[in-house]
Motif scaffolding. Structure first.
Motif, PDB file in Angstrom:
ATOM      1  N   LYS A 182       0.864  -1.188   0.000  1.00 48.30           N
ATOM      2  CA  LYS A 182       0.000   0.000   0.000  1.00 48.30           C
ATOM      3  C   LYS A 182       0.899   1.236   0.000  1.00 48.30           C
ATOM      4  N   SER A 183       0.296   2.406  -0.258  1.00 50.61           N
ATOM      5  CA  SER A 183       1.053   3.657  -0.193  1.00 50.61           C
ATOM      6  C   SER A 183       1.619   3.819   1.220  1.00 50.61           C
ATOM      7  N   ARG A 184       2.712   4.546   1.337  1.00 46.97           N
ATOM      8  CA  ARG A 184       3.397   4.647   2.637  1.00 46.97           C
ATOM      9  C   ARG A 184       2.500   5.286   3.690  1.00 46.97           C
ATOM     10  N   SER A 185       1.680   6.209   3.261  1.00 48.43           N
ATOM     11  CA  SER A 185       0.701   6.844   4.145  1.00 48.43           C
ATOM     12  C   SER A 185      -0.662   6.742   3.495  1.00 48.43           C
ATOM     13  N   SER A 186      -1.708   6.619   4.296  1.00 45.57           N
ATOM     14  CA  SER A 186      -3.055   6.501   3.736  1.00 45.57           C
ATOM     15  C   SER A 186      -3.475   7.753   2.991  1.00 45.57           C
ATOM     16  N   SER A 187      -2.771   8.865   3.194  1.00 44.40           N
ATOM     17  CA  SER A 187      -3.112  10.123   2.523  1.00 44.40           C
ATOM     18  C   SER A 187      -2.151  10.461   1.384  1.00 44.40           C
TER      19      SER A 187
END
Length: 276
Positions: A182-187
Protein backbone atom coordinates in the motif's frame (compact mmCIF):
# COMPACT_ATOMS: atom_id res chain seq x y z
CA UNK A 1 -24.21 -17.69 -30.74
CA UNK A 2 -20.87 -16.48 -32.09
CA UNK A 3 -18.96 -13.48 -30.74
CA UNK A 4 -19.83 -11.48 -33.86
CA UNK A 5 -23.54 -12.11 -33.33
CA UNK A 6 -23.56 -10.66 -29.81
CA UNK A 7 -20.97 -7.91 -30.20
CA UNK A 8 -23.31 -5.15 -31.36
CA UNK A 9 -25.80 -5.90 -28.56
CA UNK A 10 -23.04 -5.52 -25.99
CA UNK A 11 -21.90 -2.25 -27.56
CA UNK A 12 -25.49 -0.93 -27.64
CA UNK A 13 -25.95 -1.73 -23.93
CA UNK A 14 -22.60 -0.14 -22.95
CA UNK A 15 -21.20 -3.43 -21.62
CA UNK A 16 -17.40 -3.39 -21.24
CA UNK A 17 -15.81 -6.77 -21.96
CA UNK A 18 -12.49 -7.88 -20.47
CA UNK A 19 -11.08 -10.86 -22.40
CA UNK A 20 -8.25 -13.28 -21.70
CA UNK A 21 -6.78 -15.09 -24.72
CA UNK A 22 -5.13 -18.38 -23.73
CA UNK A 23 -2.46 -19.50 -26.17
CA UNK A 24 -1.76 -18.87 -29.84
CA UNK A 25 -4.90 -20.75 -30.92
CA UNK A 26 -7.25 -18.39 -29.06
CA UNK A 27 -9.87 -16.78 -31.28
CA UNK A 28 -8.75 -13.19 -32.20
CA UNK A 29 -12.43 -12.21 -32.08
CA UNK A 30 -12.36 -12.11 -28.27
CA UNK A 31 -9.71 -9.38 -28.40
CA UNK A 32 -11.69 -7.49 -31.04
CA UNK A 33 -14.74 -7.73 -28.78
CA UNK A 34 -12.86 -6.16 -25.87
CA UNK A 35 -11.63 -3.34 -28.14
CA UNK A 36 -15.10 -2.71 -29.59
CA UNK A 37 -16.72 -2.44 -26.15
CA UNK A 38 -14.01 -0.24 -24.64
CA UNK A 39 -12.73 -3.01 -22.38
CA UNK A 40 -9.34 -4.66 -21.96
CA UNK A 41 -7.75 -7.69 -23.55
CA UNK A 42 -5.02 -9.88 -22.06
CA UNK A 43 -2.95 -12.59 -23.69
CA UNK A 44 -1.41 -15.52 -21.80
CA UNK A 45 1.09 -17.76 -23.54
CA UNK A 46 0.67 -21.52 -23.22
CA UNK A 47 3.89 -21.78 -21.24
CA UNK A 48 3.18 -18.85 -18.90
CA UNK A 49 3.52 -19.17 -15.15
CA UNK A 50 1.13 -17.98 -12.41
CA UNK A 51 2.26 -14.35 -12.69
CA UNK A 52 0.63 -13.67 -16.06
CA UNK A 53 -2.63 -15.20 -14.86
CA UNK A 54 -2.52 -12.97 -11.77
CA UNK A 55 -1.96 -9.91 -13.97
CA UNK A 56 -4.93 -10.76 -16.14
CA UNK A 57 -7.31 -11.43 -13.27
CA UNK A 58 -6.19 -8.27 -11.46
CA UNK A 59 -6.65 -6.27 -14.65
CA UNK A 60 -10.15 -7.66 -15.05
CA UNK A 61 -11.14 -5.67 -11.94
CA UNK A 62 -10.43 -2.37 -13.72
CA UNK A 63 -14.09 -1.45 -14.09
CA UNK A 64 -15.14 -2.40 -10.55
CA UNK A 65 -15.91 0.50 -8.14
CA UNK A 66 -12.48 1.67 -6.94
CA UNK A 67 -11.36 1.64 -3.32
CA UNK A 68 -9.75 4.74 -1.82
CA UNK A 69 -6.09 5.02 -2.81
CA UNK A 70 -4.86 4.53 0.76
CA UNK A 71 -6.50 1.10 0.99
CA UNK A 72 -5.40 -0.27 -2.38
CA UNK A 73 -2.66 -2.84 -2.88
CA UNK A 74 -0.18 -2.19 -5.68
CA UNK A 75 2.05 -4.78 -7.31
CA UNK A 76 5.67 -3.62 -7.01
CA UNK A 77 7.37 -6.82 -8.19
CA UNK A 78 6.25 -9.92 -10.07
CA UNK A 79 8.26 -12.52 -11.95
CA UNK A 80 7.92 -16.14 -13.06
CA UNK A 81 10.63 -18.77 -13.36
CA UNK A 82 9.58 -21.70 -15.56
CA UNK A 83 11.00 -25.23 -15.43
CA UNK A 84 12.87 -24.54 -12.21
CA UNK A 85 15.13 -27.45 -11.25
CA UNK A 86 16.30 -29.09 -8.05
CA UNK A 87 19.22 -27.21 -6.44
CA UNK A 88 18.44 -24.05 -8.44
CA UNK A 89 18.91 -20.82 -6.48
CA UNK A 90 16.64 -17.96 -7.51
CA UNK A 91 17.91 -14.48 -6.64
CA UNK A 92 16.20 -11.16 -7.34
CA UNK A 93 15.34 -7.86 -5.70
CA UNK A 94 12.54 -5.32 -5.35
CA UNK A 95 12.64 -1.62 -4.44
CA UNK A 96 10.64 0.21 -1.79
CA UNK A 97 10.57 3.93 -2.63
CA UNK A 98 9.39 6.89 -0.56
CA UNK A 99 5.77 6.50 -1.73
CA UNK A 100 5.17 2.87 -0.67
CA UNK A 101 6.03 0.44 2.14
CA UNK A 102 2.85 -0.05 4.19
CA UNK A 103 1.35 -3.55 4.57
CA UNK A 104 3.93 -5.12 2.26
CA UNK A 105 3.28 -8.76 1.38
CA UNK A 106 5.76 -11.21 -0.17
CA UNK A 107 4.17 -14.20 -1.91
CA UNK A 108 5.65 -17.29 -3.56
CA UNK A 109 3.46 -19.55 -5.71
CA UNK A 110 4.70 -22.87 -7.07
CA UNK A 111 3.43 -25.50 -9.48
CA UNK A 112 4.75 -29.06 -9.23
CA UNK A 113 4.98 -31.18 -12.40
CA UNK A 114 2.05 -33.33 -11.21
CA UNK A 115 0.21 -30.40 -9.55
CA UNK A 116 0.28 -32.17 -6.20
CA UNK A 117 2.03 -31.70 -2.85
CA UNK A 118 5.71 -30.78 -2.68
CA UNK A 119 8.08 -33.55 -1.66
CA UNK A 120 10.68 -31.09 -0.35
CA UNK A 121 10.65 -27.61 1.14
CA UNK A 122 11.78 -24.31 -0.41
CA UNK A 123 14.12 -22.17 1.68
CA UNK A 124 13.06 -18.51 1.47
CA UNK A 125 15.44 -15.73 2.51
CA UNK A 126 14.46 -12.02 2.42
CA UNK A 127 17.15 -9.42 3.17
CA UNK A 128 16.49 -5.81 4.19
CA UNK A 129 18.39 -2.89 2.61
CA UNK A 130 21.94 -2.56 3.95
CA UNK A 131 21.63 -6.14 5.33
CA UNK A 132 20.12 -4.75 8.53
CA UNK A 133 17.90 -7.77 9.11
CA UNK A 134 16.79 -10.96 7.40
CA UNK A 135 13.65 -13.08 7.24
CA UNK A 136 14.21 -16.80 6.66
CA UNK A 137 11.56 -19.51 6.48
CA UNK A 138 11.04 -22.96 4.94
CA UNK A 139 7.91 -23.55 2.88
CA UNK A 140 6.43 -26.82 1.64
CA UNK A 141 3.54 -26.57 -0.80
CA UNK A 142 0.42 -28.72 -0.49
CA UNK A 143 -3.15 -28.86 -1.73
CA UNK A 144 -4.24 -27.31 1.59
CA UNK A 145 -2.19 -24.11 1.05
CA UNK A 146 -2.77 -24.12 -2.74
CA UNK A 147 0.98 -23.96 -3.33
CA UNK A 148 1.13 -20.37 -2.03
CA UNK A 149 3.44 -18.96 0.65
CA UNK A 150 2.72 -15.45 1.91
CA UNK A 151 4.62 -13.30 4.37
CA UNK A 152 3.13 -10.03 5.61
CA UNK A 153 5.44 -7.30 6.89
CA UNK A 154 4.36 -6.24 10.38
CA UNK A 155 5.61 -2.64 10.12
CA UNK A 156 6.56 -0.09 7.49
CA UNK A 157 9.13 -1.60 5.13
CA UNK A 158 12.44 0.23 5.05
CA UNK A 159 13.13 2.32 1.95
CA UNK A 160 15.71 0.90 -0.39
CA UNK A 161 16.52 -2.30 -2.28
CA UNK A 162 15.34 -5.57 -0.76
CA UNK A 163 16.90 -8.83 -1.94
CA UNK A 164 15.52 -12.35 -1.75
CA UNK A 165 16.78 -15.85 -2.42
CA UNK A 166 14.79 -19.04 -3.01
CA UNK A 167 16.68 -22.34 -2.72
CA UNK A 168 14.86 -25.22 -4.40
CA UNK A 169 15.16 -28.89 -3.43
CA UNK A 170 13.01 -30.43 -6.18
CA UNK A 171 11.83 -29.69 -9.72
CA UNK A 172 8.96 -27.27 -10.31
CA UNK A 173 6.91 -26.52 -13.40
CA UNK A 174 6.88 -22.85 -12.38
CA UNK A 175 7.82 -20.61 -9.46
CA UNK A 176 6.28 -17.15 -9.17
CA UNK A 177 7.10 -14.30 -6.78
CA UNK A 178 4.77 -11.38 -6.21
CA UNK A 179 5.31 -8.40 -3.89
CA UNK A 180 2.49 -5.97 -3.09
CA UNK A 181 2.34 -2.81 -1.00
CA UNK A 182 0.00 0.00 0.00
CA UNK A 183 1.05 3.66 -0.19
CA UNK A 184 3.40 4.65 2.64
CA UNK A 185 0.70 6.84 4.15
CA UNK A 186 -3.06 6.50 3.74
CA UNK A 187 -3.11 10.12 2.52
CA UNK A 188 -0.24 9.78 0.01
CA UNK A 189 -0.47 8.57 -3.56
CA UNK A 190 2.09 5.98 -4.69
CA UNK A 191 4.17 6.45 -7.83
CA UNK A 192 2.36 4.53 -10.58
CA UNK A 193 3.06 3.59 -14.19
CA UNK A 194 0.74 2.76 -17.09
CA UNK A 195 2.15 1.27 -20.28
CA UNK A 196 0.91 0.40 -23.75
CA UNK A 197 2.04 -0.15 -27.34
CA UNK A 198 1.08 2.51 -29.91
CA UNK A 199 0.92 1.35 -33.52
CA UNK A 200 -0.66 4.45 -35.01
CA UNK A 201 -2.19 3.80 -38.44
CA UNK A 202 0.17 0.92 -39.28
CA UNK A 203 -1.18 -2.56 -39.75
CA UNK A 204 0.51 -5.27 -37.67
CA UNK A 205 -0.86 -8.02 -39.88
CA UNK A 206 2.22 -8.11 -42.08
CA UNK A 207 5.40 -10.07 -42.59
CA UNK A 208 7.66 -7.04 -42.94
CA UNK A 209 9.17 -4.82 -40.28
CA UNK A 210 7.01 -1.98 -39.01
CA UNK A 211 7.77 0.67 -36.41
CA UNK A 212 5.68 0.89 -33.26
CA UNK A 213 6.15 2.84 -30.04
CA UNK A 214 6.31 1.46 -26.52
CA UNK A 215 4.88 4.09 -24.18
CA UNK A 216 4.74 4.39 -20.37
CA UNK A 217 3.12 7.11 -18.30
CA UNK A 218 4.59 7.63 -14.81
CA UNK A 219 2.67 9.69 -12.27
CA UNK A 220 2.05 10.27 -8.59
CA UNK A 221 -1.61 11.09 -8.23
CA UNK A 222 -2.28 13.75 -10.88
CA UNK A 223 1.38 14.85 -11.07
CA UNK A 224 3.80 13.53 -13.72
CA UNK A 225 7.04 11.99 -12.45
CA UNK A 226 10.12 13.41 -14.19
CA UNK A 227 13.62 12.02 -14.39
CA UNK A 228 12.58 8.41 -13.80
CA UNK A 229 14.40 5.37 -15.17
CA UNK A 230 11.75 3.42 -17.10
CA UNK A 231 12.46 -0.03 -18.55
CA UNK A 232 9.90 -1.87 -20.69
CA UNK A 233 9.74 -5.58 -21.48
CA UNK A 234 7.98 -6.59 -24.71
CA UNK A 235 6.79 -10.19 -24.89
CA UNK A 236 6.90 -11.53 -28.46
CA UNK A 237 5.08 -14.48 -30.08
CA UNK A 238 8.37 -16.39 -30.06
CA UNK A 239 11.78 -16.01 -28.51
CA UNK A 240 12.82 -14.17 -25.34
CA UNK A 241 11.26 -10.83 -24.35
CA UNK A 242 12.84 -7.62 -25.61
CA UNK A 243 14.01 -5.25 -22.85
CA UNK A 244 14.39 -1.54 -23.64
CA UNK A 245 14.83 1.71 -21.72
CA UNK A 246 12.28 4.44 -22.47
CA UNK A 247 12.99 8.19 -22.62
CA UNK A 248 11.14 11.43 -21.90
CA UNK A 249 13.46 13.69 -23.88
CA UNK A 250 11.15 14.89 -26.66
CA UNK A 251 12.95 13.00 -29.43
CA UNK A 252 12.19 9.85 -31.38
CA UNK A 253 8.93 8.29 -30.25
CA UNK A 254 8.63 10.77 -27.36
CA UNK A 255 6.56 13.75 -28.50
CA UNK A 256 6.87 16.13 -25.53
CA UNK A 257 9.91 16.52 -23.28
CA UNK A 258 9.48 16.24 -19.49
CA UNK A 259 5.76 15.46 -19.43
CA UNK A 260 6.05 12.18 -17.51
CA UNK A 261 5.37 10.08 -20.62
CA UNK A 262 8.31 7.89 -21.60
CA UNK A 263 8.58 6.11 -24.96
CA UNK A 264 10.80 4.45 -27.52
CA UNK A 265 10.35 2.97 -30.96
CA UNK A 266 10.33 -0.79 -31.34
CA UNK A 267 11.47 -1.44 -34.90
CA UNK A 268 12.21 -5.15 -34.72
CA UNK A 269 8.66 -6.34 -35.24
CA UNK A 270 8.34 -8.93 -37.98
CA UNK A 271 5.60 -11.45 -38.71
CA UNK A 272 2.19 -11.80 -37.14
CA UNK A 273 1.27 -12.71 -33.60
CA UNK A 274 0.44 -11.24 -30.20
CA UNK A 275 2.75 -8.69 -28.58
CA UNK A 276 2.33 -7.45 -25.02
Amino acid sequence: LSIGEVQQDLVDHNVKVVSIALGLDADPAIEELALATGGKSFYIDDSSGPGNFNDAFSGSLTYQPPDVVGNRNFVIFQQDWKDAKKDDVIRAFFDIDISIGRDVSFAVEVKTPKHGDCAEFINILIVEPENIDTIEEDFSCSTSNFGVYKYGFKSLAAEGRWAFKLTLHEDYEAVSVKVESKSRSSSTDPIMSRCWIAAGAQSLNTDVDVKIAVVAEVSQGSRPVLGATVVAEVEKPSGPPLVMELSDNGSGADKIKNDGTYSRYFAHYSGTGRYS
